[in-house]
Design an enzyme around this catalytic site. Structure first.
Site, PDB file in Angstrom:
ATOM      1  CB  CYS A 119      41.257  79.099  39.804  1.00 46.34           C
ATOM      2  SG  CYS A 119      40.699  77.383  39.702  1.00 46.34           S
ATOM      3  CB  CYS A 120      43.326  79.523  44.694  1.00 49.31           C
ATOM      4  SG  CYS A 120      44.634  78.493  43.986  1.00 49.31           S
ATOM      5  CB  CYS A 202      43.890  71.247  42.180  1.00 48.15           C
ATOM      6  SG  CYS A 202      42.659  72.009  43.260  1.00 48.15           S
ATOM      7  CB  CYS A 205      47.566  73.288  40.476  1.00 51.21           C
ATOM      8  SG  CYS A 205      46.339  74.254  39.563  1.00 51.21           S
ATOM      9  CB  CYS A 230      45.928  78.616  47.361  1.00 47.92           C
ATOM     10  SG  CYS A 230      45.560  77.994  49.020  1.00 47.92           S
TER      11      CYS A 230
END
Length: 239
Positions: A119-120, A202, A205, A230
């Site tokens: 995702c990162c 985010c 997170c 990340c």
């Protein structure tokens, strides 16, 4: 709640600011195409103030992942109102994000480090790679005191991930140094810092930190400390 991370009396000598200004001017001279990737955190706001107030030709951009806090997005406008300069927003490729969410769900990052890093990679690393393309150097607001993965952070390095010169002008600064500068120059900052968020990423997170935790403990709090990068600063991780 009281301002957990706001400074007490200014402990930072004026010379620290003068040194920072000299460092940034030297970077701009050596790399006229240098760019600054701002997370809009406290450190990054200090660098943004130093760059914009001196009129340095260092472009400032931020990675708009699509999942930032409302307070973080509002800070972009606050910067424009204060300095009359726009921070460029670099966003992920919509199709790639949609494909990932369709395949794994909107909150797959909680399931494994691998899915979180995927995702990162989509929301941060790939957009950063695009933003850095064609440039010879970039700047970050990282500090050694932020976490174990940044304890040996150099002020200048050859970035092993993106293959260009990378500068960390605040590497040796302390938490108190940063907040003394914010107080001294009335630099705008994210109000989430006053609610226990020293490091803000985010929204899904990031959480507030607890007493005794390090500054990045609220980032991906469900993971082990040494996995907490990340991909933007993967060179910080040791084998």
């Amino acid at each position: 709640m009281s301002a957990v991370f706001s400074p007490a009396p200014d402990p930072s000598p004026a010379s620290s600011w003068a040194v920072l200004q000299d460092v940034l001017q030297n970077i701009a001279r050596s790399h006229p195409d240098a760019v600054f990737a701002s997370s809009l955190g406290a450190e990054d706001m200090v660098l943004t103030h130093a760059i914009f107030s001196a009129g340095l030709p260092i472009q400032v951009f931020t990675l708009d992942t699509g999942r930032l806090h409302a307070e973080t997005l509002a800070l972009i406008q606050a910067v424009h109102d204060r300095y009359g300069v726009a921070i460029r927003r670099v966003q992920p490729e919509p199709g790639a994000v949609k494909a990932h969410v369709d395949a794994h769900g909107a909150f797959a990052f909680y399931e494994s480090v691998a899915l979180r890093k995927e995702c990162c990679a989509l929301r941060k690393v790939e957009p950063l790679r695009r933003a850095l393309h064609g440039h010879s150097a970039w700047l970050t607001g990282q500090r050694r005191g932020q976490s174990l993965t940044r304890a040996d952070l150099p002020e200048s390095e050859l970035d092993p991930v993106f293959g260009l010169r990378k500068y960390n002008p605040l590497a040796a600064w302390t938490h108190d140094d940063v907040w003394a500068a914010i107080r001294r120059f009335a630099i705008p900052y994210n109000p989430l810092h006053d609610k226990g968020y020293p490091s803000i990423g985010c929204e899904p997170c990031t959480r507030a930190v607890r007493p005794g935790e390090d500054e990045r403990a609220g980032r991906w709090w469900w993971e082990q400390k040494l996995s907490k990068e990340c991909g933007l600063h993967a060179g910080n991780l040791k084998d």
